[in-house]
Design a protein around this motif. Structure first.
Motif, mmCIF file in Angstrom:
data_model
loop_
_atom_site.group_PDB
_atom_site.id
_atom_site.type_symbol
_atom_site.label_atom_id
_atom_site.label_comp_id
_atom_site.label_asym_id
_atom_site.label_seq_id
_atom_site.Cartn_x
_atom_site.Cartn_y
_atom_site.Cartn_z
ATOM 1 N N GLN A 19 0.822 -1.201 0.000
ATOM 2 C CA GLN A 19 0.000 0.000 0.000
ATOM 3 C C GLN A 19 0.865 1.264 0.000
ATOM 4 N N ALA A 20 2.000 1.240 0.680
ATOM 5 C CA ALA A 20 2.923 2.374 0.664
ATOM 6 C C ALA A 20 3.518 2.553 -0.737
ATOM 7 N N SER B 67 -7.365 -3.431 -2.023
ATOM 8 C CA SER B 67 -7.697 -3.892 -0.677
ATOM 9 C C SER B 67 -6.688 -4.955 -0.246
ATOM 10 N N ARG B 68 -6.725 -5.282 1.025
ATOM 11 C CA ARG B 68 -5.871 -6.352 1.556
ATOM 12 C C ARG B 68 -6.083 -7.649 0.777
ATOM 13 N N GLU C 90 -7.192 -8.090 -2.262
ATOM 14 C CA GLU C 90 -6.678 -7.987 -3.636
ATOM 15 C C GLU C 90 -5.159 -8.113 -3.648
ATOM 16 N N ILE C 91 -4.499 -7.497 -2.699
ATOM 17 C CA ILE C 91 -3.029 -7.590 -2.601
ATOM 18 C C ILE C 91 -2.609 -9.025 -2.340
ATOM 19 N N LEU C 92 -3.273 -9.682 -1.409
ATOM 20 C CA LEU C 92 -2.895 -11.062 -1.095
ATOM 21 C C LEU C 92 -3.241 -12.016 -2.231
ATOM 22 N N PHE C 93 -4.235 -11.683 -3.036
ATOM 23 C CA PHE C 93 -4.557 -12.503 -4.199
ATOM 24 C C PHE C 93 -3.393 -12.474 -5.208
ATOM 25 N N LEU C 94 -2.746 -11.317 -5.341
ATOM 26 C CA LEU C 94 -1.641 -11.157 -6.271
ATOM 27 C C LEU C 94 -0.310 -11.660 -5.712
ATOM 28 N N ALA C 95 -0.257 -11.816 -4.405
ATOM 29 C CA ALA C 95 0.987 -12.195 -3.740
ATOM 30 C C ALA C 95 1.259 -13.699 -3.847
ATOM 31 N N TYR C 96 2.496 -14.050 -3.518
ATOM 32 C CA TYR C 96 2.869 -15.474 -3.498
ATOM 33 C C TYR C 96 3.828 -15.737 -2.361
#
Length: 48
Positions: free
Chosen positions: A26-27, A39-40, A42-48
């Motif tokens: 987010q930063a 959103s949190r 959405e970020i975690l969906f893209l993360a691995y």
């Protein structure tokens, strides 16, 4: 636990845990891509 994310701009973001990853992502978005907000989940969906 997901702790890494590659931004389409080429930036690699790594957190100590999911909370840290979300905060750092987010930063990054606020600094480099102020017109994009994720959103949190959405970020975690893209993360691995």
């Amino acid at each position: 636990m997901k702790r890494r994310l590659s931004c389409p701009c080429g930036a690699f973001i790594e957190g100590e845990d999911e909370d840290d990853l979300v905060e750092k992502t987010q930063a990054h978005l606020a600094e480099k891509h102020p017109d994009h907000q994720y959103s949190r989940d959405e970020i975690l969906f893209l993360a691995y």
